[in-house]
Design a protein around this motif. Sequence first.
Motif, PDB file in Angstrom:
ATOM      1  N   ILE A  16      16.372  14.497 132.888  1.00 48.33           N
ATOM      2  CA  ILE A  16      16.921  15.841 132.741  1.00 48.33           C
ATOM      3  C   ILE A  16      16.868  16.158 131.253  1.00 48.33           C
ATOM      4  CG2 ILE A  16      18.977  17.292 132.927  1.00 48.33           C
ATOM      5  CD1 ILE A  16      19.754  15.646 135.388  1.00 48.33           C
ATOM      6  N   ARG A  17      16.112  17.207 130.926  1.00 46.87           N
ATOM      7  CA  ARG A  17      15.929  17.588 129.528  1.00 46.87           C
ATOM      8  C   ARG A  17      17.094  18.446 129.049  1.00 46.87           C
ATOM      9  NH1 ARG A  17       9.700  19.065 128.500  1.00 46.87           N
ATOM     10  NH2 ARG A  17      10.644  19.603 126.525  1.00 46.87           N
ATOM     11  N   ARG A  18      17.513  18.195 127.805  1.00 49.73           N
ATOM     12  CA  ARG A  18      18.512  19.017 127.137  1.00 49.73           C
ATOM     13  C   ARG A  18      18.027  19.250 125.717  1.00 49.73           C
ATOM     14  NH1 ARG A  18      23.610  16.511 126.519  1.00 49.73           N
ATOM     15  NH2 ARG A  18      22.721  14.443 126.783  1.00 49.73           N
ATOM     16  N   ALA A  19      18.235  20.427 125.203  1.00 48.33           N
ATOM     17  CA  ALA A  19      17.820  20.734 123.841  1.00 48.33           C
ATOM     18  C   ALA A  19      18.917  21.501 123.116  1.00 48.33           C
ATOM     19  CB  ALA A  19      16.507  21.521 123.850  1.00 48.33           C
ATOM     20  N   PRO A  20      20.064  20.858 122.879  1.00 46.15           N
ATOM     21  CA  PRO A  20      21.161  21.561 122.197  1.00 46.15           C
ATOM     22  C   PRO A  20      20.884  21.707 120.699  1.00 46.15           C
ATOM     23  CG  PRO A  20      21.750  19.278 122.550  1.00 46.15           C
ATOM     24  CD  PRO A  20      20.409  19.485 123.219  1.00 46.15           C
ATOM     25  N   ASP A  21      21.409  22.760 120.106  1.00 47.74           N
ATOM     26  CA  ASP A  21      21.349  22.902 118.651  1.00 47.74           C
ATOM     27  C   ASP A  21      22.356  21.937 118.028  1.00 47.74           C
ATOM     28  OD1 ASP A  21      19.457  24.882 118.752  1.00 47.74           O
ATOM     29  OD2 ASP A  21      20.884  26.523 118.579  1.00 47.74           O
ATOM     30  N   HIS A  22      22.018  21.427 116.861  1.00 49.13           N
ATOM     31  CA  HIS A  22      22.899  20.509 116.144  1.00 49.13           C
ATOM     32  C   HIS A  22      23.259  21.141 114.810  1.00 49.13           C
ATOM     33  CE1 HIS A  22      24.698  16.756 114.870  1.00 49.13           C
ATOM     34  NE2 HIS A  22      24.002  16.826 113.756  1.00 49.13           N
ATOM     35  N   ILE A  23      24.539  21.172 114.488  1.00 44.84           N
ATOM     36  CA  ILE A  23      24.998  21.753 113.229  1.00 44.84           C
ATOM     37  C   ILE A  23      25.339  20.622 112.269  1.00 44.84           C
ATOM     38  CG2 ILE A  23      26.780  23.130 112.099  1.00 44.84           C
ATOM     39  CD1 ILE A  23      27.004  24.719 114.717  1.00 44.84           C
ATOM     40  N   THR A  24      24.729  20.683 111.080  1.00 39.66           N
ATOM     41  CA  THR A  24      24.991  19.714 110.026  1.00 39.66           C
ATOM     42  C   THR A  24      25.610  20.458 108.853  1.00 39.66           C
ATOM     43  OG1 THR A  24      23.062  18.440 110.689  1.00 39.66           O
ATOM     44  CG2 THR A  24      23.954  17.979 108.510  1.00 39.66           C
ATOM     45  N   GLU A  25      26.732  19.948 108.386  1.00 44.44           N
ATOM     46  CA  GLU A  25      27.395  20.576 107.243  1.00 44.44           C
ATOM     47  C   GLU A  25      27.092  19.792 105.983  1.00 44.44           C
ATOM     48  OE1 GLU A  25      31.485  21.520 107.851  1.00 44.44           O
ATOM     49  OE2 GLU A  25      31.131  22.194 109.902  1.00 44.44           O
ATOM     50  N   PHE A  58      23.701  23.865 108.429  1.00 41.52           N
ATOM     51  CA  PHE A  58      22.313  23.916 108.864  1.00 41.52           C
ATOM     52  C   PHE A  58      22.255  23.709 110.372  1.00 41.52           C
ATOM     53  CE2 PHE A  58      22.395  22.273 104.549  1.00 41.52           C
ATOM     54  CZ  PHE A  58      21.529  23.149 103.909  1.00 41.52           C
ATOM     55  N   VAL A  59      21.489  24.538 111.049  1.00 42.96           N
ATOM     56  CA  VAL A  59      21.293  24.419 112.488  1.00 42.96           C
ATOM     57  C   VAL A  59      19.894  23.874 112.724  1.00 42.96           C
ATOM     58  CG1 VAL A  59      21.198  25.644 114.679  1.00 42.96           C
ATOM     59  CG2 VAL A  59      22.841  26.345 112.953  1.00 42.96           C
ATOM     60  N   SER A  60      19.801  22.811 113.503  1.00 43.32           N
ATOM     61  CA  SER A  60      18.491  22.226 113.804  1.00 43.32           C
ATOM     62  C   SER A  60      18.358  21.998 115.308  1.00 43.32           C
ATOM     63  CB  SER A  60      18.300  20.906 113.052  1.00 43.32           C
ATOM     64  OG  SER A  60      19.324  20.005 113.368  1.00 43.32           O
ATOM     65  N   ASP A  61      17.118  22.047 115.779  1.00 47.21           N
ATOM     66  CA  ASP A  61      16.828  21.778 117.187  1.00 47.21           C
ATOM     67  C   ASP A  61      16.918  20.286 117.449  1.00 47.21           C
ATOM     68  OD1 ASP A  61      16.241  24.450 117.526  1.00 47.21           O
ATOM     69  OD2 ASP A  61      14.097  24.165 117.217  1.00 47.21           O
ATOM     70  N   THR A  62      17.299  19.921 118.645  1.00 47.10           N
ATOM     71  CA  THR A  62      17.286  18.521 119.058  1.00 47.10           C
ATOM     72  C   THR A  62      16.638  18.423 120.430  1.00 47.10           C
ATOM     73  OG1 THR A  62      19.433  18.606 120.160  1.00 47.10           O
ATOM     74  CG2 THR A  62      19.440  18.018 117.827  1.00 47.10           C
ATOM     75  N   MET A  63      16.248  17.238 120.813  1.00 47.47           N
ATOM     76  CA  MET A  63      15.727  16.980 122.155  1.00 47.47           C
ATOM     77  C   MET A  63      16.435  15.749 122.679  1.00 47.47           C
ATOM     78  SD  MET A  63      13.986  17.333 124.836  1.00 47.47           S
ATOM     79  CE  MET A  63      12.497  18.250 124.823  1.00 47.47           C
ATOM     80  N   PHE A 113       7.564  11.611 122.848  1.00 48.45           N
ATOM     81  CA  PHE A 113       8.772  11.497 122.029  1.00 48.45           C
ATOM     82  C   PHE A 113       9.135  10.028 121.861  1.00 48.45           C
ATOM     83  CE2 PHE A 113       8.997  15.378 124.520  1.00 48.45           C
ATOM     84  CZ  PHE A 113       9.269  16.339 123.560  1.00 48.45           C
ATOM     85  N   ALA A 114       9.707   9.704 120.707  1.00 48.83           N
ATOM     86  CA  ALA A 114      10.234   8.359 120.464  1.00 48.83           C
ATOM     87  C   ALA A 114      11.754   8.417 120.549  1.00 48.83           C
ATOM     88  CB  ALA A 114       9.807   7.853 119.097  1.00 48.83           C
ATOM     89  N   ASP A 145      18.404  10.216 122.587  1.00 43.31           N
ATOM     90  CA  ASP A 145      18.096  11.186 121.542  1.00 43.31           C
ATOM     91  C   ASP A 145      16.633  10.960 121.167  1.00 43.31           C
ATOM     92  OD1 ASP A 145      18.189  13.038 119.512  1.00 43.31           O
ATOM     93  OD2 ASP A 145      19.456  11.826 118.181  1.00 43.31           O
ATOM     94  N   LEU A 146      15.821  12.020 121.231  1.00 45.12           N
ATOM     95  CA  LEU A 146      14.381  11.870 121.039  1.00 45.12           C
ATOM     96  C   LEU A 146      13.908  12.639 119.809  1.00 45.12           C
ATOM     97  CD1 LEU A 146      13.179  12.485 124.719  1.00 45.12           C
ATOM     98  CD2 LEU A 146      13.803  10.313 123.641  1.00 45.12           C
ATOM     99  N   ARG A 147      12.797  12.170 119.237  1.00 47.42           N
ATOM    100  CA  ARG A 147      12.100  12.896 118.183  1.00 47.42           C
ATOM    101  C   ARG A 147      10.626  12.960 118.547  1.00 47.42           C
ATOM    102  NH1 ARG A 147       9.374   9.001 115.506  1.00 47.42           N
ATOM    103  NH2 ARG A 147      10.328   6.946 115.465  1.00 47.42           N
ATOM    104  N   PRO A 148       9.962  14.065 118.225  1.00 46.93           N
ATOM    105  CA  PRO A 148       8.535  14.177 118.563  1.00 46.93           C
ATOM    106  C   PRO A 148       7.709  13.141 117.814  1.00 46.93           C
ATOM    107  CG  PRO A 148       9.445  16.293 117.829  1.00 46.93           C
ATOM    108  CD  PRO A 148      10.492  15.251 117.585  1.00 46.93           C
ATOM    109  N   THR A 149       6.634  12.700 118.435  1.00 48.66           N
ATOM    110  CA  THR A 149       5.728  11.748 117.755  1.00 48.66           C
ATOM    111  C   THR A 149       4.393  12.398 117.486  1.00 48.66           C
ATOM    112  OG1 THR A 149       4.947  10.841 119.840  1.00 48.66           O
ATOM    113  CG2 THR A 149       6.770   9.713 118.768  1.00 48.66           C
TER     114      THR A 149
END
Length: 104
Positions: free
Chosen positions: A37-46, A52-57, A82-83, A100-104
């Motif tokens: 089940i895929r989820r792509a929530p935004d992540h907020i880093t202060e 800063f808002v960044s995409d996640t997978m 994804f890794a 938690d995935l990151r594109p490869t």
Amino acid sequence: MNVFATAMDRIYANPSMAVAALWISATTSEETSIRVIRRAPDHITEFGAARFVSDTMMVDVRVADLPGPRPNDLIVIGADSFAIQGEPMRDRERLIWTLDLRPT
């Protein structure tokens, strides 16, 4: 099998909720077909006063389908690869991995 596990089986079998994927071990090159089940929530880093808002997978995978995912293992969904980054986390019932995935 408890009622919760039965419900999870139905959710992961539903094509509107889960998609087919391929898990590839980073250490042994073993491959396993799984459903995620895929989820792509935004992540907020202060950082100081800035935010800063960044995409996640992220994906959820049944523990029964993938008993031991590790960082740097690959998850292939369609043409996207994804890794796994960071340690996989299980839910309270110990039935679902959150990866938690990151594109490869």
